[in-house]
Design a protein around this motif. Structure first.
Motif, PDB file in Angstrom:
ATOM      1  N   ALA A 139      -8.650   3.034 -11.823  1.00 16.85           N
ATOM      2  CA  ALA A 139      -8.533   3.859 -10.558  1.00 16.85           C
ATOM      3  C   ALA A 139      -8.249   3.283  -9.449  1.00 16.85           C
ATOM      4  CB  ALA A 139      -9.596   4.915 -10.593  1.00 16.85           C
ATOM      5  N   PHE A 140      -8.264   2.176  -9.351  1.00 19.68           N
ATOM      6  CA  PHE A 140      -8.035   1.569  -7.941  1.00 19.68           C
ATOM      7  C   PHE A 140      -6.694   1.706  -7.390  1.00 19.68           C
ATOM      8  CE2 PHE A 140      -7.354  -2.037 -11.235  1.00 19.68           C
ATOM      9  CZ  PHE A 140      -6.178  -2.474 -10.813  1.00 19.68           C
TER      10      PHE A 140
ATOM     11  N   ALA B 234       3.992   5.654  -5.443  1.00 13.60           N
ATOM     12  CA  ALA B 234       4.125   5.660  -6.779  1.00 13.60           C
ATOM     13  C   ALA B 234       3.176   6.469  -7.505  1.00 13.60           C
ATOM     14  CB  ALA B 234       3.939   3.848  -7.428  1.00 13.60           C
ATOM     15  N   VAL B 235       1.983   6.659  -7.232  1.00 19.98           N
ATOM     16  CA  VAL B 235       0.828   7.406  -7.916  1.00 19.98           C
ATOM     17  C   VAL B 235       0.523   8.467  -7.491  1.00 19.98           C
ATOM     18  CG1 VAL B 235      -0.540   5.355  -8.227  1.00 19.98           C
ATOM     19  CG2 VAL B 235      -0.882   6.731  -6.105  1.00 19.98           C
ATOM     20  N   ALA B 236       1.279   9.188  -6.397  1.00 21.47           N
ATOM     21  CA  ALA B 236       1.402  10.644  -5.810  1.00 21.47           C
ATOM     22  C   ALA B 236       1.654  11.667  -7.087  1.00 21.47           C
ATOM     23  CB  ALA B 236       2.514  10.658  -4.737  1.00 21.47           C
ATOM     24  N   PRO B 237       0.844  12.701  -7.054  1.00 26.48           N
ATOM     25  CA  PRO B 237       0.279  13.170  -5.888  1.00 26.48           C
ATOM     26  C   PRO B 237      -1.194  12.556  -5.566  1.00 26.48           C
ATOM     27  CG  PRO B 237       0.177  14.668  -7.380  1.00 26.48           C
ATOM     28  CD  PRO B 237       1.145  13.413  -7.980  1.00 26.48           C
ATOM     29  N   ARG B 238      -1.799  12.022  -6.762  1.00 23.86           N
ATOM     30  CA  ARG B 238      -3.021  11.351  -6.635  1.00 23.86           C
ATOM     31  C   ARG B 238      -3.084  10.247  -5.806  1.00 23.86           C
ATOM     32  NH1 ARG B 238      -3.769   8.733 -12.555  1.00 23.86           N
ATOM     33  NH2 ARG B 238      -1.817   7.831 -11.789  1.00 23.86           N
ATOM     34  N   GLY B 239      -4.360  10.147  -5.095  1.00 22.56           N
ATOM     35  CA  GLY B 239      -4.353   9.290  -4.248  1.00 22.56           C
ATOM     36  C   GLY B 239      -4.359   9.622  -2.617  1.00 22.56           C
ATOM     37  N   LEU B 240      -4.241  11.066  -2.428  1.00 23.05           N
ATOM     38  CA  LEU B 240      -4.150  11.419  -1.241  1.00 23.05           C
ATOM     39  C   LEU B 240      -5.476  11.090  -0.410  1.00 23.05           C
ATOM     40  CD1 LEU B 240      -2.944  13.321   1.051  1.00 23.05           C
ATOM     41  CD2 LEU B 240      -3.863  15.360  -0.058  1.00 23.05           C
ATOM     42  N   TYR B 241      -6.591  11.147  -0.933  1.00 21.85           N
ATOM     43  CA  TYR B 241      -7.893  11.015  -0.191  1.00 21.85           C
ATOM     44  C   TYR B 241      -7.815   9.503   0.105  1.00 21.85           C
ATOM     45  CZ  TYR B 241     -12.979  10.127   0.719  1.00 21.85           C
ATOM     46  OH  TYR B 241     -14.065   9.869   1.389  1.00 21.85           O
TER      47      TYR B 241
ATOM     48  N   LEU C 113       0.991  -1.232  -0.121  1.00 19.51           N
ATOM     49  CA  LEU C 113      -0.029  -0.030   0.198  1.00 19.51           C
ATOM     50  C   LEU C 113       0.993   1.219   0.018  1.00 19.51           C
ATOM     51  CD1 LEU C 113      -2.870  -1.115   2.476  1.00 19.51           C
ATOM     52  CD2 LEU C 113      -3.083  -0.549   0.092  1.00 19.51           C
ATOM     53  N   LEU C 114       1.919   1.356   0.834  1.00 17.15           N
ATOM     54  CA  LEU C 114       2.716   2.607   0.853  1.00 17.15           C
ATOM     55  C   LEU C 114       3.308   2.735  -0.292  1.00 17.15           C
ATOM     56  CD1 LEU C 114       4.221   2.261   4.381  1.00 17.15           C
ATOM     57  CD2 LEU C 114       2.466   3.792   3.821  1.00 17.15           C
TER      58      LEU C 114
ATOM     59  N   PHE D  85      -5.408   7.451   0.728  1.00 13.76           N
ATOM     60  CA  PHE D  85      -4.270   7.199   1.470  1.00 13.76           C
ATOM     61  C   PHE D  85      -4.708   7.575   2.998  1.00 13.76           C
ATOM     62  CE2 PHE D  85      -0.884   9.162   4.225  1.00 13.76           C
ATOM     63  CZ  PHE D  85       0.032   8.297   3.858  1.00 13.76           C
ATOM     64  N   LEU D  86      -5.477   8.940   3.043  1.00 13.48           N
ATOM     65  CA  LEU D  86      -5.803   9.399   4.420  1.00 13.48           C
ATOM     66  C   LEU D  86      -7.006   8.562   4.852  1.00 13.48           C
ATOM     67  CD1 LEU D  86      -5.715  13.205   3.723  1.00 13.48           C
ATOM     68  CD2 LEU D  86      -4.133  11.904   4.809  1.00 13.48           C
ATOM     69  N   ASN D  87      -7.880   7.883   3.948  1.00 15.59           N
ATOM     70  CA  ASN D  87      -8.864   6.846   4.617  1.00 15.59           C
ATOM     71  C   ASN D  87      -8.425   5.873   4.734  1.00 15.59           C
ATOM     72  OD1 ASN D  87     -11.702   6.398   4.567  1.00 15.59           O
ATOM     73  ND2 ASN D  87     -11.358   5.053   2.927  1.00 15.59           N
ATOM     74  N   THR D  88      -7.292   5.150   4.085  1.00 18.03           N
ATOM     75  CA  THR D  88      -6.883   3.558   4.198  1.00 18.03           C
ATOM     76  C   THR D  88      -5.729   3.620   5.514  1.00 18.03           C
ATOM     77  OG1 THR D  88      -7.476   3.161   2.271  1.00 18.03           O
ATOM     78  CG2 THR D  88      -6.014   1.682   3.322  1.00 18.03           C
ATOM     79  N   ILE D  89      -4.726   4.276   5.355  1.00 19.87           N
ATOM     80  CA  ILE D  89      -3.646   3.956   6.292  1.00 19.87           C
ATOM     81  C   ILE D  89      -3.969   3.876   7.754  1.00 19.87           C
ATOM     82  CG2 ILE D  89      -1.536   5.011   6.657  1.00 19.87           C
ATOM     83  CD1 ILE D  89      -1.645   3.639   4.180  1.00 19.87           C
TER      84      ILE D  89
END
Length: 588
Positions: A257-258, A103-110, A97-98, A112-116
């Motif tokens: 998008a996953f 790898a996809v940053a900056p996409r995926g912030l939301y 996950l990390l 990331f904040l929901n999952t981590i």
């Protein structure tokens, strides 16, 4: 009405002697389909999904209630458990996950904040959760690879001394598909496909795009696909997925998008097909059927390439299939009919819930190096694989009925069978609540709703008035095992309802014949479930048809019923005509 929990407890069919050599507990949770299984010397004593207690379908939480039931059912305490297995390696999954979010940053912030935070605060500490719950347990906790848990479950529930093994799902730690071989006690997985290139997630992307929930609605997509033509097959192959001759795949992540979002597909995916994602509850159009048919055909073609390659590489005659994709009965039948293997085994719960059994089997046979003794009696193997859940005897059932002033008639077994068959054959829909609850996602004759397959209107009646679900959803036939090849193009037992075969006599059993002329059959033998067999046999005697419609006793969005109270609520909140609980008949 008195709440069931205040008056009822399950009825253990056997209290096990506690001088065993080894108890092992298997746990799966935190993704979907949380479950627990307790094994004695490698054999399943008790197994159940957490959803059956919490009533939250596909519950992903720590399976406290399932674990507690397993221990109570077998009359043991935590200190008597030799060792525990968890179905994957949380640290490796967290690492993936990390790495992915970086790898996809900056996409995926939301995302990331929901999952981590869920991982940091809970999921990484599963060992602490287990020890906190099971006070007195002093054994080891082991963490096999996710796909090894799938592989162990697929292989050790078979009768094969040696076999090729193929596991396909969304993703484990890094692997999305793996293959290898099993020989006697040992399993070696030698090859894999890795994140994000996943056949399971490819299919789940279409599940999402066509308006169903991921990890829940893939079987709906399979049913929907039969109404369409694979018109978009080439479009998908040319744009979404690169398929090699050996079955390895590479997804074009431009369309998915996953890796960075909570949804599966993006605008590029929608633009490719010229329509937006279908919303849940929105009318299903022909284009949705055709897209579904195209995705299903891609899935089947990729799996066939995989099994042909695995056959060449392993030189094995048998195949064990595991992972969530093995719930696709249409693809399974293609492997059986068009694949290179002489025999195929698929366990009754090949997804993540089944890995509660698989990781415990890995722990016993591989980690603890115990000798495997193959069960030669197929009927005993089926019973151990399926009928291992909670049960409620006649005394408990009658106590519930009496305490709630519910009218019922009591029968002996012979008269009960005759009465039930008379009701079914005259157009009534009957709930059939008997014995130990089934392990896995299918009711296989103990927590079932039954009806007459000869009635062509029964499919629509069941979908609309009982199950409250989509009109395109098919219903399964349960058939006496010795008559299976008369009615279906299949010559092997299918006790777990995991094969979708061509129907030979659709004019006789129209209610269980899907739009494409197939049915997802369950073969029933006298030795595996004698009561259910005798019921179907009684129906055969008076109608000449050895088949019943069998669908799980639940409504859409709810788990299969567990307690007598939950079974009774089915007759209260649906148009079900009768309910048989043990030897007792309740009418509307």
């Amino acid at each position: 009405m008195t709440h069931i929990g205040s008056i009822l407890k399950t009825t253990p069919t056997t209290k096990w002697i506690n001088n065993t050599k080894m108890y092992t507990l298997g746990i799966s949770c935190y993704y979907h389909d949380s479950a627990a299984a307790l094994l004695k010397d490698g054999h399943v004593l008790a197994a159940v999904e957490e959803e059956r207690f919490t009533r939250k379908k596909f519950d992903d939480g720590y399976p406290k209630m399932a674990i507690d039931w397993c221990l109570d059912e077998c009359a043991i305490s935590p200190k008597q458990i030799d060792s525990i297995a968890f179905y994957d390696k949380p640290i490796l999954k967290f690492e993936r996950l990390l790495d992915n979010y970086i790898a996809v940053a900056p996409r995926g912030l939301y995302s990331f904040l929901n999952t981590i935070p869920k991982w940091i605060h809970k999921r990484l500490w599963i060992k602490n959760e287990i020890k906190k719950h099971l006070k007195g347990f002093n054994g080891n906790i082991v963490f096999p690879d996710h796909h090894m848990s799938h592989a162990a479950y697929a292989f050790y529930t078979s009768q094969f001394e040696q076999s090729a093994i193929l596991t396909i799902d969304g993703v484990g730690e890094w692997s999305t598909t793996s293959f290898g071989i099993g020989k006697n006690d040992e399993i070696k997985l030698t090859n894999d496909i890795r994140w994000p290139h996943s056949l399971g997630l490819f299919y789940s992307a279409f599940t999402y795009f066509l308006g169903f929930k991921v990890n829940e609605g893939e079987y709906k997509l399979m049913g929907l696909s039969s109404y369409g033509k694979p018109k978009y097959y080439d479009l998908i192959k040319d744009n979404l997925i690169d398929i090699k001759n050996d079955g390895s795949i590479h997804l074009n992540m431009k369309y998915f998008a996953f890796t960075y979002d909570k949804v599966m597909t993006n605008k590029n995916f929608a633009d490719l097909f010229g329509i937006p994602p279908r919303k849940e509850g929105q009318k299903t159009e022909q284009i949705h059927f055709d897209i579904g048919a195209s995705a299903q055909k891609i899935l089947e073609d990729v799996i066939l390439k995989m099994v042909n390659h695995i056959s060449l590489k392993t030189k094995m005659k048998n195949l064990c299939l595991g992972g969530g994709v093995a719930l696709n009965g249409v693809a399974n039948y293609k492997i059986l009919k068009d694949g290179p293997f002489d025999k195929i085994h698929i366990p009754p719960s090949p997804g993540d819930a089944g890995s509660a059994v698989g990781c415990a089997q890995y722990l016993y046979y591989i980690h603890n190096k115990q000798k495997r003794i193959i069960e030669n009696e197929y009927s005993k193997l089926v019973q151990e694989n399926v009928y291992v859940g909670p049960s409620y005897g006649n005394e408990i059932i009658e106590k519930f009925l009496d305490s709630n002033n519910i009218k019922y008639e009591k029968f002996n077994e012979e008269s009960l069978l005759k009465k039930t068959v008379q009701l079914i054959s005259t157009g009534n829909i009957v709930g059939w609540y008997q014995g130990k609850m089934e392990w896995g996602p299918r009711a296989l004759g103990n927590r079932s709703i039954l009806a007459d397959p000869r009635n062509s209107s029964m499919k629509n009646i069941l979908n609309e008035k009982i199950k409250h679900r989509e009109s395109f959803r098919p219903f399964a036939p349960s058939i006496l095992e010795e008559h299976a090849s008369e009615y279906f193009d299949i010559d092997i037992p299918s006790p777990y309802m995991l094969m979708v075969a061509k129907v030979k006599k659709p004019e006789i059993i129209p209610a269980v014949t899907h739009v494409d002329g197939t049915g997802r059959l369950q073969t029933v033998s006298k030795d595996t479930n004698s009561l259910y067999y005798n019921l179907i046999d009684e129906f055969y005697k008076i109608t000449g048809v050895p088949v019943l419609i069998n669908t799980s006793m639940n409504v859409m969005g709810e788990p299969i019923v567990n307690t007598p109270e939950q079974a009774y609520q089915m007759i209260v909140k649906t148009d079900m005509d009768y309910l048989v609980m043990g030897n007792n008949l309740v009418s509307r």
